[in-house]
Write a protein that holds these residues in place. Structure first.
Motif, PDB file in Angstrom:
ATOM      1  N   UNK A 113       0.553  -1.402   0.181  1.00 41.75           N
ATOM      2  CA  UNK A 113       0.225   0.308   0.061  1.00 41.75           C
ATOM      3  C   UNK A 113       0.737   0.965   0.317  1.00 41.75           C
ATOM      4  N   UNK A 114       1.925   0.965   0.723  1.00 43.13           N
ATOM      5  CA  UNK A 114       2.805   2.318   0.920  1.00 43.13           C
ATOM      6  C   UNK A 114       3.366   2.534  -0.383  1.00 43.13           C
ATOM      7  N   UNK A 135      -2.906 -10.374  -2.829  1.00 43.13           N
ATOM      8  CA  UNK A 135      -2.083  -8.499  -3.500  1.00 43.13           C
ATOM      9  C   UNK A 135      -3.566  -7.459  -3.535  1.00 43.13           C
ATOM     10  N   UNK A 136      -4.410  -7.778  -2.992  1.00 42.28           N
ATOM     11  CA  UNK A 136      -5.521  -7.090  -4.251  1.00 42.28           C
ATOM     12  C   UNK A 136      -5.651  -5.667  -2.565  1.00 42.28           C
ATOM     13  N   UNK A 137      -6.102  -6.335  -1.694  1.00 41.87           N
ATOM     14  CA  UNK A 137      -5.445  -5.628  -0.470  1.00 41.87           C
ATOM     15  C   UNK A 137      -4.853  -4.195  -0.683  1.00 41.87           C
ATOM     16  N   UNK A 138      -3.079  -5.117  -0.459  1.00 47.27           N
ATOM     17  CA  UNK A 138      -2.694  -3.651  -0.216  1.00 47.27           C
ATOM     18  C   UNK A 138      -2.738  -3.112  -1.554  1.00 47.27           C
ATOM     19  N   UNK A 139      -2.763  -2.968  -2.656  1.00 45.01           N
ATOM     20  CA  UNK A 139      -2.802  -2.195  -4.165  1.00 45.01           C
ATOM     21  C   UNK A 139      -3.760  -1.440  -3.705  1.00 45.01           C
ATOM     22  N   UNK A 140      -5.230  -1.935  -3.150  1.00 40.07           N
ATOM     23  CA  UNK A 140      -6.695  -1.210  -3.077  1.00 40.07           C
ATOM     24  C   UNK A 140      -6.409  -0.371  -1.821  1.00 40.07           C
ATOM     25  N   UNK A 141      -5.465  -0.819  -0.817  1.00 40.91           N
ATOM     26  CA  UNK A 141      -5.582   0.217   0.181  1.00 40.91           C
ATOM     27  C   UNK A 141      -4.561   1.280  -0.175  1.00 40.91           C
ATOM     28  N   UNK A 142      -3.285   0.932  -0.362  1.00 40.43           N
ATOM     29  CA  UNK A 142      -2.534   2.193  -1.440  1.00 40.43           C
ATOM     30  C   UNK A 142      -3.083   3.196  -2.710  1.00 40.43           C
ATOM     31  N   UNK A 143      -4.136   2.575  -3.158  1.00 41.51           N
ATOM     32  CA  UNK A 143      -4.677   3.493  -3.906  1.00 41.51           C
ATOM     33  C   UNK A 143      -5.434   4.343  -3.744  1.00 41.51           C
TER      34      UNK A 143
END
Length: 330
Positions: A113-114, A135-143
């Motif tokens: 996310x960062x 992967x999705x939760x980290x990507x979504x949180x970063x966006x």
């Protein structure tokens, strides 16, 4: 400094930088970048950034076939050998990987996310290579963290599974990412607009269908729905879903497709969405001008055959970036 982040220290494609665009391939045009370089300032123009998420811990917890940790290293060479069609003024950076064999999935999701937020701050459009669907939760949180608080972020998931399982007993895994997003939205008293394309009834228990039926904002089409509807009707449904949303994040689980075209996945699929139909819909989503990031996940090289699955993942990136490069403001 970003945690669990490693820049690439060697090229993965053998070939000189090619200035002749008629002969160039992706691997000859990709540039390497260190996100921890504090001297970096936002890039001008249109820039894509490839980052790998080297973890399939969630697949192991979810009793799937492990191997997706090797996904980024399988997809990159397949992408590198494709012809360059993006012109002279589009740049593609490979910024390295999020990796941590001794770190928990939650820690790695936080690190991703960062890194995604850092990419957005540098005017780099994220393309994440999984890894399991954790992967999705980290990507979504970063966006989400990179957007103004008043902008809604919709999610479109090409997947045979809802991935809305509870995680109070097991912790996060490859089947819980979108439940984590849903729970975050509930806690913040906001909607969670979520559309899943390609659901297979025989891969999801009744608890999940009941949860979806009771949850506002979640929509889906089964793989059979998509087969019967055709791409034009699917695109119309996508348009209705996105009509009142400012931004969208797209995630492609390669188990959305049958094992005939995608044998190297964490959970093989006997049926599956036609990849040609998926590509038409994906390009339509990109053309909306609302896309802020996408990923391809669950490529499991130990189970692949002649890199079929990794090549299909690279092909989606090739065609989606062609449309995305024509969108100048995101």
């Amino acid at each position: 400094m970003l945690e669990d982040y490693y820049k690439l220290v060697y090229p993965y494609y053998q070939g000189a930088v090619e200035d002749d665009l008629y002969a160039a391939k992706w691997g000859m045009r990709i540039q390497f970048l260190d996100l921890n370089d504090e001297a970096l300032s936002p890039f001008e123009g249109i820039n894509f950034g490839i980052i790998g998420f080297k973890s399939d811990k969630g697949v192991y917890i979810n009793h799937g076939r492990v191997g997706a940790v090797e996904g980024p290293e399988a997809i990159r060479p397949q992408l590198a050998k494709l012809p360059w069609h993006l012109g002279r003024h589009v740049r593609v950076f490979d910024v390295g990987n999020i990796d941590g064999p001794n770190r928990s999935l939650s820690q790695l999701q936080h690190s991703l996310a960062k890194a995604v937020k850092r990419m957005r701050e540098l005017n780099i459009r994220p393309i994440v290579l999984g890894g399991g669907h954790g992967t999705a939760y980290g990507h979504y949180t970063g966006l989400k963290n990179s957007l103004p608080t008043n902008e809604s972020l919709a999610v479109i998931n090409f997947d045979a599974h809802f991935d809305l399982r509870p995680y109070d007993q097991t912790g996060p895994n490859s089947g819980t990412g979108f439940r984590q997003m849903f729970d975050d939205a509930q806690e913040e008293k906001r909607a969670f607009p979520y559309l899943v394309l390609g659901i297979q009834e025989h891969n999801n228990n009744l608890f999940l269908f009941d949860f979806v039926a009771k949850s506002e904002g979640i929509e889906f089409l089964t793989g059979l729905d998509m087969y019967k509807m055709g791409h034009e009707n699917i695109c119309q449904l996508v348009d209705r879903f996105l009509a009142d949303k400012e931004k969208v994040y797209v995630t492609i689980d390669m188990d959305c497709f049958s094992f005939g075209v995608a044998p190297g996945v964490s959970a093989i699929q006997s049926l599956g969405v036609d990849p040609n139909v998926a590509l038409i819909v994906l390009q339509h989503i990109v053309a909306s001008g609302k896309l802020v990031g996408f990923d391809v996940v669950e490529v499991s090289p130990p189970h692949d055959i002649d890199f079929h699955t990794a090549n299909l993942a690279a092909t989606f990136i090739f065609y989606m970036t062609q449309i995305w490069s024509q969108i100048h403001h995101i």
